[in-house]
Design an enzyme around this catalytic site. Structure first.
Site, short mmCIF file in Angstrom:
data_model
loop_
_atom_site.label_atom_id
_atom_site.label_comp_id
_atom_site.label_asym_id
_atom_site.label_seq_id
_atom_site.Cartn_x
_atom_site.Cartn_y
_atom_site.Cartn_z
N PRO A 53 0.80 -1.09 -0.05
CA PRO A 53 0.22 -0.14 0.10
C PRO A 53 0.87 1.33 0.18
O PRO A 53 1.69 1.42 0.78
CB PRO A 53 -1.06 0.08 1.34
CG PRO A 53 0.03 -1.00 2.07
CD PRO A 53 0.70 -2.02 1.34
N THR A 81 0.46 5.29 -0.13
CA THR A 81 -0.32 6.61 -0.06
C THR A 81 0.14 7.71 -1.10
O THR A 81 1.25 7.74 -1.21
CB THR A 81 -0.34 7.16 1.28
OG1 THR A 81 -1.15 6.42 2.17
CG2 THR A 81 -1.17 8.53 1.34
N ALA A 125 -3.73 3.16 1.33
CA ALA A 125 -4.68 2.89 2.48
C ALA A 125 -6.09 3.91 2.23
O ALA A 125 -5.73 5.22 1.81
CB ALA A 125 -3.99 3.68 3.95
N GLN A 162 -7.13 -1.72 1.18
CA GLN A 162 -6.77 -1.72 2.46
C GLN A 162 -7.46 -0.59 3.22
O GLN A 162 -7.52 0.48 2.99
CB GLN A 162 -5.01 -1.00 2.63
CG GLN A 162 -4.46 -1.20 4.04
CD GLN A 162 -3.36 -0.65 4.15
OE1 GLN A 162 -2.92 0.48 4.05
NE2 GLN A 162 -2.17 -1.56 4.41
N HIS A 168 -5.70 -2.43 7.89
CA HIS A 168 -4.42 -1.63 8.38
C HIS A 168 -4.53 -1.85 9.81
O HIS A 168 -4.86 -0.84 10.66
CB HIS A 168 -4.55 -0.43 7.64
CG HIS A 168 -3.34 0.42 7.55
ND1 HIS A 168 -2.14 -0.22 8.46
CD2 HIS A 168 -2.74 1.39 7.01
CE1 HIS A 168 -1.27 0.65 8.16
NE2 HIS A 168 -1.52 1.57 7.21
N ASN A 217 1.59 0.64 11.71
CA ASN A 217 2.03 1.90 11.51
C ASN A 217 1.68 3.20 12.42
O ASN A 217 1.59 3.99 12.09
CB ASN A 217 2.06 2.42 10.20
CG ASN A 217 2.69 1.44 8.82
OD1 ASN A 217 3.19 0.52 9.25
ND2 ASN A 217 2.47 1.75 7.77
N TYR A 267 -1.49 3.15 13.61
CA TYR A 267 -2.89 3.77 13.40
C TYR A 267 -3.81 3.13 14.34
O TYR A 267 -3.25 2.54 15.47
CB TYR A 267 -3.27 3.52 12.01
CG TYR A 267 -2.43 4.42 11.05
CD1 TYR A 267 -2.32 5.98 10.89
CD2 TYR A 267 -1.56 3.84 10.05
CE1 TYR A 267 -1.68 6.49 10.30
CE2 TYR A 267 -0.69 4.53 9.38
CZ TYR A 267 -0.91 6.11 9.45
OH TYR A 267 0.06 6.75 8.68
N GLY A 315 7.39 -1.49 -1.85
CA GLY A 315 6.64 -0.12 -1.88
C GLY A 315 7.30 0.61 -2.79
O GLY A 315 6.84 0.55 -4.02
#
Length: 365
Positions: A23, A25, A56, A98, A176, A179, A181, A319
């Site tokens: 994923p 962003t 995401a 995601q 997700h 990270n 979150y 990534g």
């Protein structure tokens, strides 16, 4: 012995190779978090990945604190995603959504001044940009501890976003839980100071994760559900004092759910986003979790090949290399040079640094 370039079954998804697109962003949606046509071209260009994990994608207005990131909570957003998934499928690819709730990382500017929610009343380190501040960064605000009503609402939002993802044509969903979150904020004891049934013990801190997974499975089917963790080291101020038993517990529980795969993000001492000297948890997790394991940690081609061939993981998610190399699997297969990505265009609004990176075929021509 499996290789990086062999097919793999990831639950209900048959992937032609073990090179997944992680994923990423990119900030190309509208301010209403609606995907735009340019995103269909971008994802279709990368359809040779064994599986694309989308950028995401917010499950609610409350949970999304990144400018121009896409969502999956409105009808307009669902309709905006349909051309994207259609384009990926037309190019022979597979893509999962995601699902993202950022928790305390959501600045109040995104929610009409309302404080974000988290496991506990804590504040994320650092600063962020909002639509209000433009290019000026502002500190994160203190979150309020989520009530049981808040948790029930968030779980409903995860379920609704999963339904919307399937309607939009995605092949599945990924939770997700990494990270720093919301799910991660509940999992780890550095950010979860609760004394109710969502705090304290490992079993309690993993409760929200378990409930969210169960809601995703109920909507999409277990084979179309996956989850991403970042089990070691500090991520956006979220850390655990003893991560191995926490994630071993999670891996063992996930075996009972039969989900498609688990992805672990484990940056090393020089990781792209966050770094740690803490020993990786993936070897212990590999023993606990019996399904397909995907690792993501700034792999080189040689490291990815060795990781799969040694059995340390079943696939590797890349990534940054996918940013500038839409045909990354073919480049890795041939051991061909990679285009360099431009950081200045990672989150810019237009096609530059997004859909204009050349394929190997175009370069050779």
């Amino acid at each position: 012995m499996a290789t990086l370039f062999d097919p793999i079954t990831l639950g209900a998804i048959e992937a032609p190779n073990r090179i997944l697109m992680a994923p990423l962003t990119r900030g190309r949606a509208t301010q209403a978090s609606v995907p735009v046509p340019m995103m269909a071209e971008y994802y279709a260009q990368r359809a040779s990945a064994g599986l694309i994990i989308s950028e995401a994608t917010g499950i609610s207005r409350e949970g999304l604190g990144w400018p121009y990131a896409p969502g999956l909570w409105t009808r307009e957003q669902v309709e905006g995603w349909k051309p994207v998934t259609d384009a990926v499928h037309a190019a022979g690819g597979r893509i999962v959504a995601q699902l993202w709730h950022m928790g305390r990382i959501v600045h109040p500017d995104f929610n009409d001044g309302a404080a974000p929610i988290s496991a506990s009343a804590t504040t994320a380190p650092g600063k962020t940009r909002t639509y209000v501040t433009g290019n000026d960064k502002v500190p994160y605000a203190e979150a309020r501890a989520a009530t049981h009503d808040d948790i029930a609402r968030v779980l409903d939002d995860y379920a609704a976003a999963t339904r919307n993802a399937i309607e939009a044509g995605f092949d599945g969903v990924q939770l997700h839980a990494a990270n720093g979150y919301l799910i991660d904020q509940f999992l780890r004891d550095g950010s979860n100071m609760r004394d109710d049934d969502y705090g304290g013990s490992i079993e309690n801190r993993a409760r929200l994760l378990r409930q969210a997974i169960e809601r995703l499975v109920a909507e999409a089917g277990a084979g179309r559900v996956s989850v991403r963790f970042s089990p070691n080291g500090d991520t956006q101020g979220v850390i655990d004092s003893n991560p191995e038993p926490l994630f071993v517990h999670i891996g063992e529980w996930l075996n009972t759910q039969g989900i498609g795969f688990v992805e672990l993000r484990e940056p090393g001492p020089e990781g792209t986003f966050g770094s740690t000297t803490q020993p990786p948890v993936s070897p212990a997790f590999r023993k606990a979790w019996k399904g397909p394991l995907v690792l993501n940690q700034d792999f080189t081609r040689a490291q990815a090949i060795e990781t799969v061939e040694s059995g340390s993981a079943d696939a590797v998610a890349f990534g940054r290399p996918f940013l500038a190399n839409p045909d990354l699997p073919e480049r890795l297969r041939r051991d061909a040079p990679l285009n360099a990505d431009e950081m200045a265009t990672w989150y810019s609004r237009g096609p530059e640094g997004y859909t204009d990176y050349p394929t190997l075929e175009a370069v050779n021509a």
